[in-house]
Design a protein around this motif. Sequence first.
Motif, PDB file in Angstrom:
ATOM      1  N   ILE A  72       1.032  -1.035   0.301  1.00 51.14           N
ATOM      2  CA  ILE A  72      -0.082   0.225   0.138  1.00 51.14           C
ATOM      3  C   ILE A  72       1.178   1.161   0.167  1.00 51.14           C
ATOM      4  O   ILE A  72       2.181   1.335   0.778  1.00 51.14           O
ATOM      5  N   ASP A  73       0.988   2.037  -1.044  1.00 48.44           N
ATOM      6  CA  ASP A  73       1.383   3.229  -0.983  1.00 48.44           C
ATOM      7  C   ASP A  73       0.666   4.566  -0.285  1.00 48.44           C
ATOM      8  O   ASP A  73      -0.258   5.392  -0.048  1.00 48.44           O
ATOM      9  N   ASP A  78      -5.072  10.129  -2.908  1.00 47.09           N
ATOM     10  CA  ASP A  78      -6.238   9.752  -2.665  1.00 47.09           C
ATOM     11  C   ASP A  78      -6.136   7.921  -1.519  1.00 47.09           C
ATOM     12  O   ASP A  78      -7.699   7.543  -1.336  1.00 47.09           O
ATOM     13  N   TYR A  79      -5.103   8.011  -0.710  1.00 47.78           N
ATOM     14  CA  TYR A  79      -5.296   6.901   0.389  1.00 47.78           C
ATOM     15  C   TYR A  79      -6.545   7.430   1.375  1.00 47.78           C
ATOM     16  O   TYR A  79      -6.814   8.642   1.668  1.00 47.78           O
ATOM     17  N   GLY A  80      -6.294   6.432   1.461  1.00 49.18           N
ATOM     18  CA  GLY A  80      -8.474   6.084   2.741  1.00 49.18           C
ATOM     19  C   GLY A  80      -9.418   6.748   2.231  1.00 49.18           C
ATOM     20  O   GLY A  80      -9.848   6.164   2.916  1.00 49.18           O
TER      21      GLY A  80
END
Length: 85
Positions: A72-73, A78-80
């Motif tokens: 996971i980056d 746009d994470y989360g």
Amino acid sequence: MANLSVRRLDSEVVHRLKIRAERESLSLEETVRRILRSAVVDEEPVGAMIRRIVGDEGFDLDLPAREVDDPIDFTLPDYGEDDST
């Protein structure tokens, strides 16, 4: 065979021994005999037990290939965000 007398046993211990003997359908004397016998038996070390069962040569296990997910980056903007909609 030797005889053994044990003095000054707590009454609760004797009560529990009687319950155990009754549950196992044994006499109180046989129950105590089995408990004492099991208390002094030398336990086999785990390594010795494995060698006895498997032998000194051992054996190989065919294991399934591991499945590895992409990492996971956490730095992406746009994470989360929920992408299920």
